[in-house]
Motif scaffolding. Structure first.
Motif, PDB file in Angstrom:
ATOM      1  N   LYS A  32     -10.130  12.814  -7.992  1.00  0.00           N
ATOM      2  CA  LYS A  32     -11.045  11.838  -7.651  1.00  0.00           C
ATOM      3  C   LYS A  32     -11.125  11.412  -6.284  1.00  0.00           C
ATOM      4  O   LYS A  32     -11.513  10.187  -5.981  1.00  0.00           O
ATOM      5  N   GLY A  33     -10.284  12.043  -5.416  1.00  0.00           N
ATOM      6  CA  GLY A  33     -10.441  11.584  -3.925  1.00  0.00           C
ATOM      7  C   GLY A  33      -9.607  10.715  -3.394  1.00  0.00           C
ATOM      8  O   GLY A  33      -9.563  10.095  -2.226  1.00  0.00           O
ATOM      9  N   GLY A  34      -8.232  10.710  -3.820  1.00  0.00           N
ATOM     10  CA  GLY A  34      -7.290   9.939  -3.396  1.00  0.00           C
ATOM     11  C   GLY A  34      -6.388   8.993  -4.201  1.00  0.00           C
ATOM     12  O   GLY A  34      -7.230   7.925  -4.753  1.00  0.00           O
ATOM     13  N   TYR A  35      -5.451   9.211  -4.264  1.00  0.00           N
ATOM     14  CA  TYR A  35      -4.504   8.503  -5.134  1.00  0.00           C
ATOM     15  C   TYR A  35      -3.602   7.273  -4.625  1.00  0.00           C
ATOM     16  O   TYR A  35      -2.581   6.813  -5.164  1.00  0.00           O
ATOM     17  N   THR A  36      -4.179   6.905  -3.448  1.00  0.00           N
ATOM     18  CA  THR A  36      -3.373   5.876  -2.613  1.00  0.00           C
ATOM     19  C   THR A  36      -3.110   4.603  -3.783  1.00  0.00           C
ATOM     20  O   THR A  36      -4.322   4.178  -4.084  1.00  0.00           O
ATOM     21  N   GLN A  37      -2.088   3.899  -4.088  1.00  0.00           N
ATOM     22  CA  GLN A  37      -2.088   3.095  -4.779  1.00  0.00           C
ATOM     23  C   GLN A  37      -2.031   1.524  -4.010  1.00  0.00           C
ATOM     24  O   GLN A  37      -1.350   1.404  -3.069  1.00  0.00           O
ATOM     25  N   ILE A  38      -2.955   0.617  -4.232  1.00  0.00           N
ATOM     26  CA  ILE A  38      -2.707  -0.489  -3.697  1.00  0.00           C
ATOM     27  C   ILE A  38      -2.459  -1.745  -4.844  1.00  0.00           C
ATOM     28  O   ILE A  38      -2.844  -1.488  -6.165  1.00  0.00           O
ATOM     29  N   TYR A  39      -1.887  -2.629  -4.500  1.00  0.00           N
ATOM     30  CA  TYR A  39      -1.268  -3.924  -5.321  1.00  0.00           C
ATOM     31  C   TYR A  39      -1.611  -5.291  -4.785  1.00  0.00           C
ATOM     32  O   TYR A  39      -0.751  -5.975  -4.486  1.00  0.00           O
ATOM     33  N   PRO A  40      -3.076  -5.413  -4.704  1.00  0.00           N
ATOM     34  CA  PRO A  40      -3.407  -6.735  -4.340  1.00  0.00           C
ATOM     35  C   PRO A  40      -3.619  -7.873  -5.162  1.00  0.00           C
ATOM     36  O   PRO A  40      -3.598  -7.707  -6.338  1.00  0.00           O
ATOM     37  N   SER A  41      -3.233  -9.073  -4.615  1.00  0.00           N
ATOM     38  CA  SER A  41      -3.384 -10.367  -5.193  1.00  0.00           C
ATOM     39  C   SER A  41      -3.772 -11.328  -4.471  1.00  0.00           C
ATOM     40  O   SER A  41      -3.359 -11.294  -3.002  1.00  0.00           O
TER      41      SER A  41
ATOM     42  N   ILE B 242       0.946  -1.378   0.062  1.00  0.00           N
ATOM     43  CA  ILE B 242      -0.021  -0.278  -0.007  1.00  0.00           C
ATOM     44  C   ILE B 242       1.050   1.311  -0.096  1.00  0.00           C
ATOM     45  O   ILE B 242       1.650   1.582   0.989  1.00  0.00           O
ATOM     46  N   TRP B 243       0.898   1.944  -1.209  1.00  0.00           N
ATOM     47  CA  TRP B 243       1.474   3.296  -1.257  1.00  0.00           C
ATOM     48  C   TRP B 243       0.688   4.510  -0.657  1.00  0.00           C
ATOM     49  O   TRP B 243      -0.205   4.785  -1.764  1.00  0.00           O
ATOM     50  N   ALA B 244       0.718   4.861   0.427  1.00  0.00           N
ATOM     51  CA  ALA B 244      -0.366   5.926   0.918  1.00  0.00           C
ATOM     52  C   ALA B 244      -0.050   7.239   0.145  1.00  0.00           C
ATOM     53  O   ALA B 244       1.092   7.664   0.201  1.00  0.00           O
ATOM     54  N   TYR B 245      -1.139   7.900  -0.371  1.00  0.00           N
ATOM     55  CA  TYR B 245      -1.002   9.201  -0.789  1.00  0.00           C
ATOM     56  C   TYR B 245      -0.981  10.196   0.312  1.00  0.00           C
ATOM     57  O   TYR B 245      -1.535   9.935   1.045  1.00  0.00           O
TER      58      TYR B 245
END
Ligand SMILES: *[C@@H]1O[C@H](CO)[C@@H](O)[C@H](O)[C@H]1NC(C)=O
Ligand SMILES: *[C@@H]1O[C@H](CO)[C@@H](O)[C@H](O)[C@H]1NC(C)=O
Ligand SMILES: *[C@@H]1O[C@H](CO)[C@@H](O)[C@H](O)[C@H]1NC(C)=O
Ligand SMILES: [Cu+2]
Length: 312
Positions: A229-238, A218-221
């Motif tokens: 669009k309200g938040g670009y925190t990037q998640i990389y789920p598998s 989780i790369w928190a914005y």
């Protein structure tokens, strides 16, 4: 100009490496499975419909955002569409798992990115442009979290959408670089191109049954930006589809999280100050890791961030 020409030539020869990544490989007790096997695949490209991010086109390694479809946030973009075609990995409670990621698109996968990697790692990039080649680095700093969600009674994991509770079983967080309280280092990213390894046990008290095992970075914005669009925190789920063998029957403890509800744009650990966003500044005073309480097989507890070293 000369540089530009050289750069073009290099682009043509070297395999394309995306700036993003996907967790695609698992080892059980030190033995790596084939890349992609037992993981719900993603649909790529996929257009997120009917969300606040409607029209977002996600390619294979692109991040998912908290506002995407529930199914994309749970296990990767449109991954439930691939559940039925995904094999189920049998493990024993107490087994040791390791997860590995790649930044290389599936069409460019080659054996030497998976076999004979340094130190027995599960992925690498020997022909690549990574700055610590042959290591496969992480594109972004952030905590890595793993969760289990037990398949409700009577259902097959291949029919389970992940709408139940998720219990965290692992957090790989941050430390302090050179004992400097103003300089954190996320242990997975490691800021060197040599990533930390993601190794943990399935708690030995995990009841027998089928589960989704979810892994995410989780790369928190940062708070200070208010994106469109309200938040670009990037998640990389598998997610890996697993069957856990054990003599213990029953359920995981209560108190897990729901996904996407508890990995929302503004949920715990999903937005940070700029020092944590950059992965090499000072930590937030009130920071807590995302993903809820962690279960060690006996109790649910909060994984606390490290206490900053005292200023010398
Ligand atoms: C997973 O999907 C990608 C495209 O999104 C495809 O290239 C790849 O072959 C798929 N993997 C498997 C195991 O089906
Ligand atoms: C982090 O990077 C340093 C410096 O390159 C390296 O010595 C160390 O082994 C790395 N950590 C891990 C866990 O690989
Ligand atoms: C998110 O949290 C921040 C900091 O607590 C707050 O200022 C902001 O209003 C919140 N935003 C939303 C959309 O809830
Ligand atoms: Cu990225």
């Amino acid at each position: 100009m000369q540089f530009a020409i050289w750069a073009l030539a290099a682009t043509a020869i070297l395999p394309a490496v995306q700036s993003h990544f996907t967790f695609v490989r698992i080892a059980v007790n030190g033995v790596w499975e084939e890349p992609g096997r037992y993981f719900r695949n993603k649909t790529a490209p996929f257009i997120e419909p009917a969300t606040v991010d409607e029209g977002y086109i996600g390619y294979y390694h692109n991040p998912t955002y908290p506002q995407h479809l529930p199914n994309s946030v749970r296990c990767g973009r449109d991954s439930f569409a691939h559940a039925a075609e995904t094999e189920v990995l049998t493990v024993r409670a107490g087994d040791t798992l390791e997860l590995a990621h790649t930044r290389i698109p599936p069409v460019d996968w080659k054996d030497n990115q998976w076999y004979n990697c340094p130190e027995g790692r599960g992925s690498c990039d020997p022909d690549g442009t990574q700055y610590a080649s042959p290591y496969m680095d992480f594109a972004h700093p952030g905590p890595v979290v793993a969760h289990l969600s037990q398949v409700p009674g009577g259902l097959d994991v291949r029919d389970y959408d992940g709408s139940g509770e998720w219990v965290k079983i692992y957090t790989l967080g941050y430390g302090f670089y050179n004992n400097n309280p103003d300089r954190i280092i996320f242990l997975a990213h490691n800021y060197t191109g040599i990533p930390g390894r993601i190794i943990f046990d399935i708690p030995s008290q995990t009841p027998a049954g089928e589960y989704l095992l979810r892994i995410d970075l989780i790369w928190a914005y940062p708070y200070y930006d208010q994106p469109v669009k309200g938040g670009y925190t990037q998640i990389y789920p598998s997610c890996v589809q697993v069957r856990v063998e054990n003599s213990i029957q029953g359920s995981l403890p209560a108190g897990g999280i729901k996904i996407p509800e508890d990995l929302c744009q503004n949920c715990t650990g999903m937005r940070t100050g700029v020092g944590m966003y950059s992965g090499q500044g000072e930590p937030d005073d009130d920071y807590a890791y995302p993903g809820g309480l962690q279960w060690d097989g006996e109790k649910m507890f909060e994984v606390k961030p490290p206490v900053p070293p005292s200023r010398g």
